[in-house]
Design a protein around this motif. Sequence first.
Motif, PDB file in Angstrom:
ATOM      1  N   PRO A  71       0.815  -1.224   0.000  1.00  0.00           N
ATOM      2  CA  PRO A  71       0.000   0.000   0.000  1.00  0.00           C
ATOM      3  C   PRO A  71       0.851   1.278   0.000  1.00  0.00           C
ATOM      4  O   PRO A  71       0.358   2.343  -0.356  1.00  0.00           O
TER       5      PRO A  71
ATOM      6  N   THR B  94      -8.484  -2.207  -0.871  1.00  0.00           N
ATOM      7  CA  THR B  94      -7.689  -3.401  -0.597  1.00  0.00           C
ATOM      8  C   THR B  94      -8.458  -4.611  -1.102  1.00  0.00           C
ATOM      9  O   THR B  94      -9.678  -4.702  -0.923  1.00  0.00           O
TER      10      THR B  94
ATOM     11  N   VAL C 255      -4.875  -2.690  -3.689  1.00  0.00           N
ATOM     12  CA  VAL C 255      -3.775  -3.258  -2.937  1.00  0.00           C
ATOM     13  C   VAL C 255      -4.035  -4.755  -2.872  1.00  0.00           C
ATOM     14  O   VAL C 255      -5.023  -5.199  -2.269  1.00  0.00           O
TER      15      VAL C 255
END
Lengths: 318, 259
Positions: free
Chosen positions: A286, B240, A299
């Motif tokens: 990240p 993410t 990510v």
Amino acid sequence: MGEVLVLVEQSDGGVKKVTTELLTLARSLGEASAVWVGPGYSDAAAATLAEFGAGTVYVAGDAAYADHPVAPKAEVLAQLVAEKAPIAVLVASTADGKESAGRLAVKTNSGVITDAVAVSPDLIATQSVFGGSTVVHSKVTAGTPIISVRPNSIAPVAAPGAAARVDVAVDLSDAAKKATVTGRTVAAKGGRPDLAEASIVVSGGRGVGGPEGFGVIEALADSLKAAVGASRAATDAGWYPHQFQVGQTGKTVSPQLYIANGISGAIQHRAGMQTSKTIIVVNKDPEAPIFELADFGVVGDLFTVVFQLTEEIGKRAH
Amino acid sequence: MKIAVCVKQVPDTWAEKTLQASDSTLDRDAADGVMNELDEYAVEEALQLAEAQGGEVTVVTMGPERAAETVRKALSMGADNGIHLVDASLHGSDALATSYALAETLKGRGFDLVIFGSESTDARMSVVPAMVAERLGLPQLTFAQKVEVVGDRVTIQRVSEAGYDTVEASLPALVSVVEKVNEPRYPSFKGIMAAKKKPVETLSIADAGLDAAKLGLSAAWSSVEDFAARPPKAAGTVVTDAGDGGAKIADYLSEHKFI
Ligand SMILES: Cc1cc2nc3c(=O)[nH]c(=O)nc-3n(C[C@H](O)[C@H](O)[C@H](O)COP(=O)(O)OP(=O)(O)OC[C@H]3O[C@@H](n4cnc5c(N)ncnc54)[C@H](O)[C@@H]3O)c2cc1C
Ligand SMILES: Nc1ncnc2c1ncn2[C@@H]1O[C@H](COP(=O)(O)O)[C@@H](O)[C@H]1O
């Protein structure tokens, strides 16, 4: 209206996309004329130049022009500048284009501006410098403005032109003949679009892990009809051929969409892709600086993310 | 063989670069000066050729006082001597003026080979080598990923869009190199000490026989009308991966009509 000379970029007897961009730009400045240097001027080339509005095509078709790098192009252009007194000369921002521009500037005592991304009708060029952080407007103040324009900066728009062929013959100087091309080695490029010209580029870096890893990058590229690029870490390791390197010492690309996979975003890499219109990043760290450029980033592990993305594109295309 | 290698001092790659409001030139004092990265490869190539064939390497730079550091660096890598062209009236010289100054400085010194980097990290024009070749009537062998000298012939691999072209010429010739050509050495302690004693010729424009009217900002063939910092890019969205990262990118791509 004055004449604007456009030096044609060729590939295999045809005309590259960047030339259609330059002709589109030239038409907004004056009368567009194309300049073809070297053998192999074809009907296909003529058709493309006509489609994008070249009124005249100067053809310097002697095979000898292709035997020497750069210098013949500058000499042909210099003769045309002397005879036709154009209001500007446009070349593509490729190695050959910029070097031809440089030599032409010396020959004609003219100013040269490189890497323009736009040119206004009063011949003020816009450049994006320092990795895109600063926008500069500049102008040639002496001689004939010679401007190199980055591929993918202008959307090509068709507008029919006569493309009337005018053959020109220029006696090359002895100096131009001193360096001779004795061989051309073409690395296999497959069916993908040319990296510098592609509107979508999918790139892989050290995170791809090895030559096999590039299979994943190529599959994504093919699903988007994109070109494949690589960071220097990947080309230096021999995972992907050098001519696909993007960056300061590789190609400068400015596509509509750039997808960076497993690339950290070193300044030398950014220098070659920072002006891409939309940037997508996949990286498992990240903190990777490349995320600063991302319009959209994930990510995660590129192998799972890119694989899923390629699958999704396949599904949605149907 | 007499080899000249042209090196430029540039602001450190990582430093923020800014243009000065006063005259739209690069603010060179704001950042540390370093040797243009690609010119390290040019120096290395010159040293390797001189080591293999016997010869002398002269490093040539045009730049302000502090560019002497860059000459010193090349000397500590192993170059034999240096020429530093320094003059207040050189400030603001563009590529045409730089190529004029370098060409005049190189002329008549009997160099067999002149080696350049293929691009400076600040100007990023990649035109100075071609311009110097044009001015001196030297064969132009630029963007070399490989350089070979046999007798009085020089052969390079010129990086092309498609792969590379093999280009040949007789000496004297001009070469520019890309970073694939070699791996530059670091100066050794011995090299750094030895460099202090190596001769550097410091030339003013008068010494070099240059015409001031062709140099500097006032002579520039192009001018900056205005400049502005690009507004910083709005921060993008970063998510993410939770097993749907690929699908999320696909969503983004369809929203923005890429698919
Ligand atoms: C003179 C000079 C010229 C240069 N020119 C260029 C140039 O033209 N182009 C260029 O690219 N570089 C150039 N460089 C090199 C540059 O400085 C960097 O070293 C290089 O760009 C790093 O490549 P990379 O991002 O692929 O590798 P790294 O910096 O090693 O980054 C790899 C990234 O991959 C990520 N990663 C690892 N595994 C995975 C995984 N499974 N999934 C997702 N992410 C993963 C890591 O988190 C990391 O961020 C130049 C350097 C010099 C000195
Ligand atoms: N001021 C300078 N002094 C010496 N060499 C230079 C100078 N400017 C440019 N060069 C050389 O020209 C190459 C290309 O620079 P550029 O055309 O500015 O991208 C550099 O890598 C140097 O080898």
